[in-house]
Design a protein around this motif. Structure first.
Motif, PDB file in Angstrom:
ATOM      1  N   HIS A  27      -7.174 -14.131  44.027  1.00 38.48           N
ATOM      2  CA  HIS A  27      -6.148 -15.134  44.357  1.00 38.48           C
ATOM      3  C   HIS A  27      -5.533 -14.797  45.710  1.00 38.48           C
ATOM      4  CE1 HIS A  27      -3.220 -18.164  42.448  1.00 38.48           C
ATOM      5  NE2 HIS A  27      -2.861 -18.056  43.715  1.00 38.48           N
ATOM      6  N   GLU A 118      -7.024 -23.104  44.517  1.00 40.04           N
ATOM      7  CA  GLU A 118      -6.083 -23.244  43.443  1.00 40.04           C
ATOM      8  C   GLU A 118      -5.872 -24.730  43.147  1.00 40.04           C
ATOM      9  OE1 GLU A 118      -2.469 -21.073  44.205  1.00 40.04           O
ATOM     10  OE2 GLU A 118      -1.698 -21.469  42.219  1.00 40.04           O
ATOM     11  N   ASN A 120      -3.644 -27.316  42.161  1.00 40.38           N
ATOM     12  CA  ASN A 120      -2.180 -27.369  42.165  1.00 40.38           C
ATOM     13  C   ASN A 120      -1.630 -28.658  41.573  1.00 40.38           C
ATOM     14  OD1 ASN A 120      -1.286 -24.872  43.179  1.00 40.38           O
ATOM     15  ND2 ASN A 120      -1.967 -25.431  45.232  1.00 40.38           N
ATOM     16  N   HIS A 150      -3.621 -23.495  38.685  1.00 48.82           N
ATOM     17  CA  HIS A 150      -2.248 -22.992  38.662  1.00 48.82           C
ATOM     18  C   HIS A 150      -1.537 -23.531  37.424  1.00 48.82           C
ATOM     19  CE1 HIS A 150       1.901 -22.245  40.258  1.00 48.82           C
ATOM     20  NE2 HIS A 150       2.137 -23.282  39.468  1.00 48.82           N
ATOM     21  N   HIS A 199      -1.846 -17.060  37.357  1.00 51.75           N
ATOM     22  CA  HIS A 199      -0.536 -16.526  36.978  1.00 51.75           C
ATOM     23  C   HIS A 199      -0.441 -16.299  35.468  1.00 51.75           C
ATOM     24  CE1 HIS A 199       0.077 -17.977  41.006  1.00 51.75           C
ATOM     25  NE2 HIS A 199       0.053 -19.234  40.648  1.00 51.75           N
TER      26      HIS A 199
END
Ligand SMILES: [Zn+2]
Length: 295
Positions: A27, A118, A120, A150, A199
């Protein structure tokens, strides 16, 4: 005083013992070209062998990816009003929110793109099971390329007009659109999709555990947790995921940058609830397997 000499001899060894042999960072947001030398030095210092570089087509193009084995380019989208949600960079030539499928196909065919993410969508209030995302899951599955989405954490106050983070405003950011449970239909519809949750969906711990439990092909990265939330909160999330049996599917991510990289590696190495093997898995081996990188 011989013992003193021995202490000084051993001290550097003790320091080295706390550093991992190899790291894969899954990442890493594309740096400005001017920052590249410093970032490369930081990667070398941390024994980072490969990084997943997240960017717009322009950012990916601007980086010298001649070191192909080290830089794994990954395309970020969607782009609200044609701009990348986290940095305001212009994304696609046609100004679109979602990239043309033909663009992804051609970049992958040319070897210029190895992953999607990513993703998003949450910044736009678009949930993972939104029908606008469906063609991209299908394409990633067909092309057999990894995809990172994400979910969960963002800067506090991200949706408010006076938010300073990220610099490009995200008035539609939705916490509800970050719930990992919304991946369920996606994963079942696309059983070969190589998806990872970025995450680790913090703070959706129970939902993340449940999705990892029900969907053995799903992975997660730990990016940003080392610098966004108190260390105790990060460790409690990580410890619970490992305790639930998912230590082979968690991957290290820095979220990009010299300090975040070092903090992130140090945080994993300092976690006394992880075995040496679990640290190796998280920092390197799980990503090598998921991204099918040469050892
Ligand atoms: Zn993110």
């Amino acid at each position: 005083m011989k013992w003193l000499g021995l202490v000084f001899l051993l001290l550097p060894l003790a320091g080295r013992a706390a550093e991992p042999e190899r790291v894969i960072d899954v990442h890493w947001h594309a740096p400005r070209i001017a920052d590249l030398p410093a970032w490369t030095d930081a990667m070398n210092a941390a024994n980072v062998s490969q990084v997943i570089v997240i960017g717009t087509p322009g950012q990916i193009d601007a980086l010298n990816l001649s070191e192909g084995a080290r830089w794994i380019p990954s395309l970020t989208f969607p782009c609200e009003d044609g701009l990348a949600v986290t940095n305001g960079q212009r994304c696609f030539e046609d100004g679109s929110t979602f990239p043309p499928l033909a663009l992804i196909r051609s970049l992958v065919a040319a070897g210029k793109l190895k992953a999607l993410g990513e993703i998003n969508a949450q910044y736009m209030g678009v949930a993972p099971d939104d029908e606008r995302m469906e063609p991209y899951y299908a394409l990633a599955e067909e092309l057999d390329i990894p995809m990172g989405i994400h979910l969960g954490i963002a800067a506090p106050g991200v949706a408010y007009a006076d938010s300073k983070f990220p610099p490009h405003k995200s008035p539609h950011y939705s916490g509800a659109a970050g719930n990992p449970l919304a991946l369920e239909t996606v994963l079942v519809r696309h059983p070969k999709l190589r998806l990872y949750v970025m995450h680790a969906a913090w703070p959706f711990l129970a939902e993340m555990q449940y999705m990892l439990y029900l969907h053995p092909q799903l992975y997660a990265d730990l990016s940003a947790l080392q610098w966004t939330i108190p260390r105790a909160a990060y460790y409690s999330h990580l410890r619970a995921l490992v305790a639930a049996g998912f230590g082979k599917r968690l991957m290290f991510g820095s979220d990009g940058g010299v300090t975040r990289l070092k903090e992130g590696v140090d945080a994993v190495m300092a976690a006394d609830f992880l075995t040496a093997e679990q640290k190796r898995d998280i920092l390197h081996d799980n990503a090598a397997r998921f991204f099918r990188l040469a050892k």
